[in-house]
Every structure is written in structure tokens, then in C-alpha cells.
Design an enzyme around this catalytic site. Structure first.
Site, mmCIF file in Angstrom:
data_model
loop_
_atom_site.group_PDB
_atom_site.id
_atom_site.type_symbol
_atom_site.label_atom_id
_atom_site.label_comp_id
_atom_site.label_asym_id
_atom_site.label_seq_id
_atom_site.Cartn_x
_atom_site.Cartn_y
_atom_site.Cartn_z
ATOM 1 N N PHE A 7 0.812 -1.225 0.000
ATOM 2 C CA PHE A 7 0.000 0.000 0.000
ATOM 3 C C PHE A 7 0.842 1.270 0.000
ATOM 4 O O PHE A 7 0.382 2.310 -0.460
ATOM 5 C CB PHE A 7 -0.998 0.009 1.159
ATOM 6 C CG PHE A 7 -0.442 -0.444 2.473
ATOM 7 C CD1 PHE A 7 0.314 0.399 3.268
ATOM 8 C CD2 PHE A 7 -0.679 -1.742 2.915
ATOM 9 C CE1 PHE A 7 0.830 -0.024 4.476
ATOM 10 C CE2 PHE A 7 -0.171 -2.180 4.132
ATOM 11 C CZ PHE A 7 0.590 -1.314 4.917
ATOM 12 N N CYS B 290 1.313 2.969 -3.473
ATOM 13 C CA CYS B 290 0.194 3.555 -4.219
ATOM 14 C C CYS B 290 -0.655 4.515 -3.397
ATOM 15 O O CYS B 290 -1.531 5.184 -3.939
ATOM 16 C CB CYS B 290 -0.681 2.450 -4.802
ATOM 17 S SG CYS B 290 -1.336 1.281 -3.595
ATOM 18 N N HIS B 291 -0.428 4.615 -2.117
ATOM 19 C CA HIS B 291 -1.253 5.447 -1.223
ATOM 20 C C HIS B 291 -0.344 6.253 -0.321
ATOM 21 O O HIS B 291 -0.058 5.823 0.801
ATOM 22 C CB HIS B 291 -2.172 4.545 -0.410
ATOM 23 C CG HIS B 291 -3.212 5.274 0.370
ATOM 24 N ND1 HIS B 291 -3.006 5.721 1.652
ATOM 25 C CD2 HIS B 291 -4.471 5.632 0.056
ATOM 26 C CE1 HIS B 291 -4.099 6.309 2.110
ATOM 27 N NE2 HIS B 291 -5.004 6.262 1.160
ATOM 28 N N PHE B 292 0.135 7.300 -0.677
ATOM 29 C CA PHE B 292 0.038 8.081 -1.905
ATOM 30 C C PHE B 292 1.438 8.215 -2.478
ATOM 31 O O PHE B 292 2.412 8.207 -1.732
ATOM 32 C CB PHE B 292 -0.511 9.471 -1.612
ATOM 33 C CG PHE B 292 -1.890 9.466 -1.025
ATOM 34 C CD1 PHE B 292 -3.002 9.375 -1.856
ATOM 35 C CD2 PHE B 292 -2.084 9.533 0.346
ATOM 36 C CE1 PHE B 292 -4.283 9.391 -1.325
ATOM 37 C CE2 PHE B 292 -3.361 9.538 0.881
ATOM 38 C CZ PHE B 292 -4.468 9.466 0.051
ATOM 39 N N VAL C 232 1.385 6.435 3.115
ATOM 40 C CA VAL C 232 0.711 6.228 4.392
ATOM 41 C C VAL C 232 -0.193 5.001 4.249
ATOM 42 O O VAL C 232 -0.775 4.770 3.185
ATOM 43 C CB VAL C 232 -0.094 7.489 4.806
ATOM 44 C CG1 VAL C 232 -1.160 7.836 3.789
ATOM 45 C CG2 VAL C 232 -0.683 7.348 6.193
#
Length: 172
Positions: A67, A70-72, A77
Site C-alpha cells: 500500500f 500507491c497510497h500516496f 501512508v
């Protein structure tokens, strides 16, 4: 009969995802990447804030977790919804640990508060689940409050986490 140990390893949790830990009819944890814990360090039928059961589990954090990429982009985070999902996962896992059967589904949450974040520089996330009630009728349901800590600091709270076990999910 369920082997009611107080702790479970990553391999045990993966076995749950394959339907091997609590049997073919027991609730399953998701497989990676959605499995949001590396181990369960404590499970009891008493204890917790309401003395009706307690679960504590941990997730090791490293910058390579899926994650963060891609976040962010440029501001990595862990999505807060993944911490919430981990708490639902643990409520369902506890129901299986009690010997209940069915397919686990999250049914809701009363209130969620985010007061911090999980960054790639963190070392460990701890989940704490405090059971309030177990309903053992046609629908088996767990009701609990939960907490998420990062490196020992409380960052999320959730009240009235609800997970049900269903024999048939086709009409759900």
C-alpha cells in the site's frame, strides 16, 4: 474441536486463509495482501475492557508493503480502512477460535476515530480488540471495540465493530 491456543504465528494465520485452521466450515482470514496481521499474540475468553474476551495482534511495518507504493505517491501512508479491516478480521478470527462456523462478513461499526497515521518509518502496528458481546443464534455475531497503535502510540479507535458468520451468503 478447535485448538484454542493463546497465540498464533503467521503460518497459522495463512492456514486460516486456506480454511485449514478452524476447519472447512469455520471462518477464514483473507490471504495476503489483505491479511493485515503477522501474528496474534494474545487471545482470551475473558479480559479486555468488558471482561468478555480480548485479542491482540501485530503487523510488522516495512517500506516495501504494497500500500505504501500507491497510497500516496510521494506521501506514503497506510490507508486507515486497512486498519479498520484488520479489526474486523480479528473479530471474525475470534469467532472461529470460539468454535463458531460460517463465512465471516463485516456488518458495521459504530464510530471510528483516526488520530494518527502509519508511515513506512514505523516498526509495528498493534491491534487490540475488546469484546462486548457474542450472539449465538441463527446469526452468530461478535460485537467489540478496537484500538490500533503504531509503535505503542494509540492512533485509531473503533466502537461497536460487528462481524457476523453466515452459513449462506448468497442473499447477503
Amino acid at each position: 474441536m478447535v485448538d484454542k491456543r493463546e497465540s498464533y504465528t503467521k503460518e497459522d494465520l495463512l492456514a486460516s486463509g486456506r480454511g485449514e485452521l478452524f476447519g472447512a466450515k469455520g471462518p477464514q482470514l483473507p490471504a495476503p495482501n489483505m491479511l493485515m496481521m503477522d501474528r496474534v499474540v494474545k487471545m482470551t475468553e475473558t479480559g479486555g475492557n468488558f471482561d468478555k474476551g480480548y485479542v491482540e495482534a501485530e503487523l510488522d511495518i516495512n517500506p516495501d508493503l504494497w500500500f505504501f507504493g500507491c497510497h500516496f505517491i510521494g506521501d506514503p501512508v497506510m490507508p486507515g480502512c486497512l486498519g479498520l479491516d484488520a479489526m474486523w478480521q480479528l473479530v471474525g478470527f475470534y469467532l472461529g477460535w470460539l468454535g463458531s462456523e460460517g463465512k465471516g462478513r463485516a456488518l458495521g461499526v459504530g464510530e471510528v476515530k483516526f488520530t494518527g497515521q502509519v508511515l513506512p518509518t514505523a516498526k509495528k502496528v498493534t491491534y487490540r480488540i475488546h469484546f462486548k458481546r457474542i450472539v449465538n443464534r441463527r446469526l452468530i455475531m461478535g460485537l467489540a471495540d478496537g484500538e490500533v497503535l503504531v509503535d505503542g502510540r494509540l492512533i485509531y479507535t473503533a466502537s461497536d465493530l460487528k462481524v457476523g458468520l453466515f452459513q449462506d451468503t448468497s442473499a447477503f
